[in-house]
Design a protein around this motif. Sequence first.
Motif, PDB file in Angstrom:
ATOM      1  N   VAL A  79     -75.608  93.053   6.012  1.00  0.00           N
ATOM      2  CA  VAL A  79     -74.579  92.144   6.526  1.00  0.00           C
ATOM      3  C   VAL A  79     -74.668  92.086   8.047  1.00  0.00           C
ATOM      4  O   VAL A  79     -75.146  93.016   8.699  1.00  0.00           O
ATOM      5  N   LEU A  80     -74.165  90.980   8.605  1.00  0.00           N
ATOM      6  CA  LEU A  80     -74.093  90.775  10.049  1.00  0.00           C
ATOM      7  C   LEU A  80     -72.629  90.560  10.412  1.00  0.00           C
ATOM      8  O   LEU A  80     -71.953  89.728   9.790  1.00  0.00           O
ATOM      9  N   CYS A  81     -72.156  91.306  11.404  1.00  0.00           N
ATOM     10  CA  CYS A  81     -70.735  91.285  11.735  1.00  0.00           C
ATOM     11  C   CYS A  81     -70.516  90.948  13.211  1.00  0.00           C
ATOM     12  O   CYS A  81     -70.957  91.711  14.086  1.00  0.00           O
ATOM     13  N   PRO A  82     -69.870  89.822  13.509  1.00  0.00           N
ATOM     14  CA  PRO A  82     -69.512  89.539  14.902  1.00  0.00           C
ATOM     15  C   PRO A  82     -68.423  90.508  15.344  1.00  0.00           C
ATOM     16  O   PRO A  82     -67.377  90.608  14.705  1.00  0.00           O
ATOM     17  N   ALA A  83     -68.662  91.250  16.417  1.00  0.00           N
ATOM     18  CA  ALA A  83     -67.762  92.345  16.791  1.00  0.00           C
ATOM     19  C   ALA A  83     -67.478  92.334  18.289  1.00  0.00           C
ATOM     20  O   ALA A  83     -68.090  91.604  19.061  1.00  0.00           O
ATOM     21  N   ILE A  84     -66.523  93.173  18.662  1.00  0.00           N
ATOM     22  CA  ILE A  84     -66.234  93.407  20.069  1.00  0.00           C
ATOM     23  C   ILE A  84     -66.386  94.896  20.346  1.00  0.00           C
ATOM     24  O   ILE A  84     -65.910  95.738  19.583  1.00  0.00           O
ATOM     25  N   LYS A  85     -67.104  95.203  21.395  1.00  0.00           N
ATOM     26  CA  LYS A  85     -67.327  96.588  21.805  1.00  0.00           C
ATOM     27  C   LYS A  85     -66.326  96.938  22.903  1.00  0.00           C
ATOM     28  O   LYS A  85     -66.173  96.199  23.879  1.00  0.00           O
ATOM     29  N   ILE A  86     -65.622  98.052  22.727  1.00  0.00           N
ATOM     30  CA  ILE A  86     -64.640  98.479  23.722  1.00  0.00           C
ATOM     31  C   ILE A  86     -64.893  99.926  24.109  1.00  0.00           C
ATOM     32  O   ILE A  86     -65.449 100.705  23.326  1.00  0.00           O
ATOM     33  N   ASP A  87     -64.499 100.280  25.316  1.00  0.00           N
ATOM     34  CA  ASP A  87     -64.590 101.672  25.755  1.00  0.00           C
ATOM     35  C   ASP A  87     -63.545 102.497  25.018  1.00  0.00           C
ATOM     36  O   ASP A  87     -62.453 102.022  24.696  1.00  0.00           O
ATOM     37  N   PHE A  88     -63.850 103.770  24.808  1.00  0.00           N
ATOM     38  CA  PHE A  88     -63.008 104.611  23.968  1.00  0.00           C
ATOM     39  C   PHE A  88     -63.027 106.027  24.525  1.00  0.00           C
ATOM     40  O   PHE A  88     -64.094 106.607  24.729  1.00  0.00           O
ATOM     41  N   ASP A  89     -61.836 106.570  24.794  1.00  0.00           N
ATOM     42  CA  ASP A  89     -61.783 107.912  25.392  1.00  0.00           C
ATOM     43  C   ASP A  89     -61.470 109.006  24.378  1.00  0.00           C
ATOM     44  O   ASP A  89     -61.011 110.081  24.723  1.00  0.00           O
ATOM     45  N   ALA A  90     -61.703 108.702  23.088  1.00  0.00           N
ATOM     46  CA  ALA A  90     -61.577 109.690  22.004  1.00  0.00           C
ATOM     47  C   ALA A  90     -60.144 110.128  21.742  1.00  0.00           C
ATOM     48  O   ALA A  90     -59.900 111.242  21.282  1.00  0.00           O
ATOM     49  N   THR A  91     -59.154 109.266  22.011  1.00  0.00           N
ATOM     50  CA  THR A  91     -57.760 109.554  21.649  1.00  0.00           C
ATOM     51  C   THR A  91     -57.230 108.408  20.800  1.00  0.00           C
ATOM     52  O   THR A  91     -57.586 107.238  21.002  1.00  0.00           O
ATOM     53  N   LEU A  92     -56.339 108.746  19.859  1.00  0.00           N
ATOM     54  CA  LEU A  92     -55.745 107.723  19.014  1.00  0.00           C
ATOM     55  C   LEU A  92     -54.881 106.767  19.825  1.00  0.00           C
ATOM     56  O   LEU A  92     -54.821 105.561  19.546  1.00  0.00           O
ATOM     57  N   GLU A  93     -54.211 107.297  20.845  1.00  0.00           N
ATOM     58  CA  GLU A  93     -53.343 106.457  21.675  1.00  0.00           C
ATOM     59  C   GLU A  93     -54.151 105.370  22.391  1.00  0.00           C
ATOM     60  O   GLU A  93     -53.744 104.201  22.430  1.00  0.00           O
ATOM     61  N   ASP A  94     -55.285 105.760  22.955  1.00  0.00           N
ATOM     62  CA  ASP A  94     -56.136 104.787  23.646  1.00  0.00           C
ATOM     63  C   ASP A  94     -56.667 103.756  22.667  1.00  0.00           C
ATOM     64  O   ASP A  94     -56.737 102.560  22.986  1.00  0.00           O
TER      65      ASP A  94
END
Length: 284
Positions: A79-94
């Motif tokens: 499958v091919l999925c149009p996605a958005i890449k975001i920065d992530f600081d390894a917390t659920l809140e972020d």
Amino acid sequence: MDKFSTNCVIALSAPEIAIKSDEVRSFMERMLRDNMTEFLKRHEVHYDSIERASGRMFISTQQPESTINALSKCFGINVLCPAIKIDFDATLEDLESNVIPLCENKFKTTFAVRVKSYAGKITSKQVEIALGSAILKKWPKLKVKLNDPEKQLNLVLYSDKAYVYFDSVKGSEGMPVGCQGRVHLICDGFEEKKDSLRLGWMLMKSGCRVSVSGANLKELGEWASKGEIMECSLDEAKQLFADGRIMGFFCPATDDEGSKKAAVLIGQKVISPLIFCETVTPFD
């Protein structure tokens, strides 16, 4: 306003690749990435990078629709999925603060959250619960439906980044063309072109590069990374086989008599899958 502006495409490897050993899977994924690069080049699609991880290819691009169209006939992609890449600081809140705004206008009635986490301490289940709860808090009229929801939020997490997507497009599946070497398709003496196209497509889907004699099968070029199918004479095919550059011979015979005729032409054993195989192809 829809805040979901895609900046990458995720290509999930086909199941035929996923079940292989680590060594074989790594080889096939590298070949798949090389083929994808050729497809994008041939279709003049700009991209910044192709990263390979956890059975997926992440293509950074500002042309997601063109990327999906270009790769739709690349064998080896499930499958091919149009996605958005975001920065992530390894917390659920972020993660919540970044993902929930992307869900604006995405859900109408029912939803589900599916997560694959490679982010260490944060598990997939923790993220699913946290995001599901946050969505219900913001849009309380929605309902969770794990089986066949109206829309599904999907995330792939790593230690420093997250990929978010809602939709997917079916790929061509199969194995990367070239991972099984090259085979030769003998079309000499076979008048039904459709059978030759069917068999050529099946061989390519199984991971073979295909050379052809006795017919022009340019239609198969749509599934070839460089857009072309190699043509050569029977004598040239015999020499390539003697040099170890062709692994075997196939023909589009639909009965034993046709298969025997092809074997006489080439002087080698010839395989005739159409005698017993009923695989559905685009040429049926």
